[in-house]
Every structure is written in structure tokens, then in C-alpha cells.
Design an enzyme around this catalytic site. Structure first.
Site, PDB file in Angstrom:
ATOM      1  N   ARG A 152      92.809   8.292 -41.307  1.00  0.00           N
ATOM      2  CA  ARG A 152      92.167   8.084 -40.007  1.00  0.00           C
ATOM      3  C   ARG A 152      91.090   7.008 -40.147  1.00  0.00           C
ATOM      4  O   ARG A 152      90.577   6.761 -41.241  1.00  0.00           O
ATOM      5  CB  ARG A 152      91.543   9.382 -39.499  1.00  0.00           C
ATOM      6  CG  ARG A 152      92.522  10.546 -39.379  1.00  0.00           C
ATOM      7  CD  ARG A 152      91.779  11.830 -39.006  1.00  0.00           C
ATOM      8  NE  ARG A 152      92.682  12.968 -38.841  1.00  0.00           N
ATOM      9  CZ  ARG A 152      92.974  13.849 -39.796  1.00  0.00           C
ATOM     10  NH1 ARG A 152      92.438  13.711 -41.008  1.00  0.00           N
ATOM     11  NH2 ARG A 152      93.796  14.864 -39.561  1.00  0.00           N
ATOM     12  N   LYS A 174      88.859  16.047 -41.785  1.00  0.00           N
ATOM     13  CA  LYS A 174      88.257  16.974 -40.831  1.00  0.00           C
ATOM     14  C   LYS A 174      87.812  18.243 -41.545  1.00  0.00           C
ATOM     15  O   LYS A 174      88.488  18.727 -42.447  1.00  0.00           O
ATOM     16  CB  LYS A 174      89.261  17.309 -39.730  1.00  0.00           C
ATOM     17  CG  LYS A 174      89.581  16.131 -38.812  1.00  0.00           C
ATOM     18  CD  LYS A 174      90.513  16.538 -37.700  1.00  0.00           C
ATOM     19  CE  LYS A 174      90.768  15.383 -36.738  1.00  0.00           C
ATOM     20  NZ  LYS A 174      91.663  15.766 -35.635  1.00  0.00           N
ATOM     21  N   HIS A 245      94.986   4.008 -35.316  1.00  0.00           N
ATOM     22  CA  HIS A 245      95.849   5.191 -35.377  1.00  0.00           C
ATOM     23  C   HIS A 245      97.326   4.807 -35.324  1.00  0.00           C
ATOM     24  O   HIS A 245      98.182   5.575 -35.783  1.00  0.00           O
ATOM     25  CB  HIS A 245      95.509   6.147 -34.230  1.00  0.00           C
ATOM     26  CG  HIS A 245      95.518   7.589 -34.631  1.00  0.00           C
ATOM     27  ND1 HIS A 245      94.597   8.122 -35.519  1.00  0.00           N
ATOM     28  CD2 HIS A 245      96.343   8.616 -34.294  1.00  0.00           C
ATOM     29  CE1 HIS A 245      94.851   9.406 -35.692  1.00  0.00           C
ATOM     30  NE2 HIS A 245      95.906   9.734 -34.971  1.00  0.00           N
ATOM     31  N   ARG A 248      98.641   4.710 -38.694  1.00  0.00           N
ATOM     32  CA  ARG A 248      98.849   6.086 -39.179  1.00  0.00           C
ATOM     33  C   ARG A 248     100.203   6.608 -38.683  1.00  0.00           C
ATOM     34  O   ARG A 248     100.957   7.229 -39.438  1.00  0.00           O
ATOM     35  CB  ARG A 248      97.696   6.966 -38.684  1.00  0.00           C
ATOM     36  CG  ARG A 248      97.766   8.446 -39.076  1.00  0.00           C
ATOM     37  CD  ARG A 248      96.440   9.100 -38.664  1.00  0.00           C
ATOM     38  NE  ARG A 248      96.470  10.555 -38.665  1.00  0.00           N
ATOM     39  CZ  ARG A 248      96.223  11.313 -39.727  1.00  0.00           C
ATOM     40  NH1 ARG A 248      95.978  10.743 -40.899  1.00  0.00           N
ATOM     41  NH2 ARG A 248      96.226  12.633 -39.634  1.00  0.00           N
ATOM     42  N   HIS A 271      96.976  17.127 -42.059  1.00  0.00           N
ATOM     43  CA  HIS A 271      97.205  18.034 -40.934  1.00  0.00           C
ATOM     44  C   HIS A 271      97.116  19.478 -41.412  1.00  0.00           C
ATOM     45  O   HIS A 271      97.740  19.843 -42.410  1.00  0.00           O
ATOM     46  CB  HIS A 271      98.594  17.810 -40.320  1.00  0.00           C
ATOM     47  CG  HIS A 271      98.694  16.573 -39.492  1.00  0.00           C
ATOM     48  ND1 HIS A 271      99.892  15.958 -39.192  1.00  0.00           N
ATOM     49  CD2 HIS A 271      97.737  15.822 -38.881  1.00  0.00           C
ATOM     50  CE1 HIS A 271      99.666  14.890 -38.442  1.00  0.00           C
ATOM     51  NE2 HIS A 271      98.374  14.789 -38.245  1.00  0.00           N
ATOM     52  N   TYR A 280     106.413  13.466 -35.366  1.00  0.00           N
ATOM     53  CA  TYR A 280     107.035  12.275 -35.944  1.00  0.00           C
ATOM     54  C   TYR A 280     108.533  12.451 -36.144  1.00  0.00           C
ATOM     55  O   TYR A 280     109.264  11.464 -36.205  1.00  0.00           O
ATOM     56  CB  TYR A 280     106.345  11.908 -37.262  1.00  0.00           C
ATOM     57  CG  TYR A 280     104.900  11.560 -37.051  1.00  0.00           C
ATOM     58  CD1 TYR A 280     104.535  10.393 -36.375  1.00  0.00           C
ATOM     59  CD2 TYR A 280     103.882  12.416 -37.480  1.00  0.00           C
ATOM     60  CE1 TYR A 280     103.206  10.087 -36.145  1.00  0.00           C
ATOM     61  CE2 TYR A 280     102.551  12.115 -37.259  1.00  0.00           C
ATOM     62  CZ  TYR A 280     102.220  10.954 -36.587  1.00  0.00           C
ATOM     63  OH  TYR A 280     100.908  10.658 -36.349  1.00  0.00           O
TER      64      TYR A 280
END
Length: 300
Positions: A152, A174, A245, A248, A271, A280
């Protein structure tokens, strides 16, 4: 400041501490959560925690609809409220958490760059006449890092010198979770070229700076600057709306198209849920269908 505004301010301050310390959430996410919660307190006219109930949630949702907010925005606000209510209950400021039903959201599939578009994009910084060679070196390293790792933009900005090795980069994602992501030979070469030239000069302006990607003032590069650099180069190669992004998305989709395992991609992207990665597979399926209609004998 009115009594209700003061009440909101104090409640948000306590919630901020909970998110930062107890949950370990990044500053940008904390800011987003608090903005959504403050909007709830204002729109539902909450003047005390005992006014928070099912009815106040319904009122808030109704006002969001009247403001013509999208289902995605509403879903995000309700997620913030769910965390906020959990905080209030833990702090014994709320006896019972109101029930929150999340709206169903239609997920828009991301627009994916083709391999050819990515290759053209990666070549741009070093091929533009009159572009400062040092800036070109930095920007090339940024583009290669994005596409080689799928990280990211915030994760790229937070990269420090000690996070980079010959085969991996250590990424803080995150929730301040760290993960190791493999890095390609070409990306490592682009980073090394930047580190040995432009960055060494920049660090003289700010010797204590440990972040990898620096501005011309020798300070950590921020998200908005990275965004502007990526969109600048993207406009030279495609009419698609491209952001950091997008690289990504391209990273994940191109891996899938080359038969990479979905779980491995999930791990590299950071994730927490496989459902976030599964989007995806739908993009890859669309690509397959497009190729089918292009090359199948009955469609020619």
C-alpha cells in the site's frame, strides 16, 4: 463551545486513545473512525451516552440516506459505529450495544493495468528528457517497488532502510502487523540505484532520517506526493485512472493469471480475510473471458 460539542470532543478523545493504544490502529484509520463517529453524534443529536440506542442508529442511517451518501460510505460509517459501541460497552458507558445491520454492497471490480501498460509505466521516469536524474531514480524505485511487492502507499512511505534486504522487504501494515514480502531482482536493483545516488545526497540535509523514500528536502515522502508522481507518469501511458493502488491490483491479478496460489497472494498483500483477495479471481476471470471471445474460432 456548546455543552454537546464539549461532550462530543471528550468522547472522541477517549475513543482515539482506545483505537491507538488498545487496538493499535494506524493514525489515518483512527482519524477516519473518529470522523464517522463524530458525524453520528452530531446527526443523531447525542448529548449523553444513554441517548445511544437503536433509534439513534436508525435516525443516523436515515440522515445518511437523505444526504445521498453511497452504500459504501454508509457501510464504512456503520463499521466505525460498531467499534465505537464496543468501546463504550467496555468502558461501561453503554449497557447494551445497538444492533447494526450492514448494507449489502456491490463491489466494483478494479480496472487492471495490462502487463504492457505496467512495463511502459515502469520505464517512464528514466526515459523522460530534462527530468532530474535523481528524481527519476527515486520515482523508478517507487514504481518498481509497488509493482514487485503490491504494498500500500502508506506502507511504502513508512519503509525504512533497515526494512530492506536482498530478497525481502519488511512491511508494517494495518494494525501495525509486520510481514515479509519477496522483492524482485529488478526492483532491488532500482532501489539500490536510488539509495547509492539521490538518497545519499538527500540524507545530508537530514542525517537522522531513516525512511527510504525522501522528498527533495530530505524528509519522509508523504502519500500525496507519491500519488501525484504516480498519476503524472500514468497519464503518459494510459487513459485509465491510475493510482498507487492500481499497481497493487496489477501485482495481485498478474500473479493470479500466472497461477500463483491465492493464499500466498493474500499473505503478501497483508489481507486479514481471504474474501478481500478473492476479488482478484473475478478480475482474472474477466480477463479469461475476454481472451476467449478474442481467440475462440467461433468468435473470430
Amino acid at each position: 463551545m456548546t455543552p454537546s460539542a464539549l461532550f462530543h470532543k471528550r468522547l472522541i478523545e477517549q475513543f482515539t486513545i482506545f483505537l491507538s493504544v488498545d487496538r493499535g490502529i494506524s493514525p489515518l484509520s483512527v482519524q477516519a473512525y473518529c470522523q464517522d463517529v463524530l458525524l453520528f453524534l452530531q446527526r443523531a443529536s447525542i448529548e449523553a451516552t444513554d441517548r445511544i440506542n437503536q433509534e439513534s442508529v436508525f435516525l443516523f442511517v436515515e440522515k445518511c440516506h437523505k444526504a445521498k451518501e453511497s452504500e459504501t460510505t454508509l457501510a464504512r460509517r456503520l463499521i466505525a459505529l460498531k467499534v465505537f459501541f464496543h468501546f463504550l460497552k467496555d468502558a461501561k458507558m453503554l449497557d447494551q450495544q445497538p444492533f447494526i445491520e450492514h448494507p449489502k454492497i456491490w463491489k466494483r471490480l478494479p480496472s487492471i493495468l495490462s502487463t504492457e501498460e505496467v512495463n511502459s509505466l515502469l520505464d517512464q521516469p528514466l526515459n523522460i528528457p530534462n527530468l532530474d536524474t535523481h528524481i527519476a531514480s527515486r520515482d523508478a524505485a517507487i514504481l518498481y517497488t509497488f509493482y514487485a511487492t503490491g504494498i500500500r502507499v502508506s506502507e511504502l512511505c513508512d519503509l525504512c532502510i533497515g526494512d530492506i534486504s536482498d530478497d525481502f522487504i519488511r512491511v508494517t501494515g494495518k494494525g501495525r502487523k509486520t510481514r515479509l514480502v519477496p522483492i524482485s531482482i529488478k526492483a532491488k536493483q532500482a532501489i539500490d540505484a536510488y539509495l547509492s545516488s539521490f538518497r545519499d545526497e538527500l540524507q545530508k540535509k537530514n542525517p537522522s532520517e531513516e525512511h527510504v523514500f525522501l522528498s527533495i528536502r530530505g524528509k519522509k515522502l508523504d502519500r500525496s506526493c507519491v500519488w501525484k508522481r504516480i498519476t503524472f507518469y500514468a497519464k503518459l501511458v494510459t487513459t485509465k485512472r491510475i493510482s498507487p493502488h492500481s499497481l497493487r491490483h496489477a501485482f495481485a491479478t498478474h500473479l493470479l493469471n500466472n497461477h500463483a496460489d491465492l493464499r500466498i497472494i493474500q499473505e503478501m498483500l497483508g489481507h486479514s480475510r481471504i474474501s478481500s483477495t478473492e476479488i482478484y479471481t473475478h478480475v482474472a476471470s474477466e480477463s479469461l473471458i475476454e481472451k476467449f471471445h478474442t481467440y475462440h474460432p467461433r468468435d473470430i
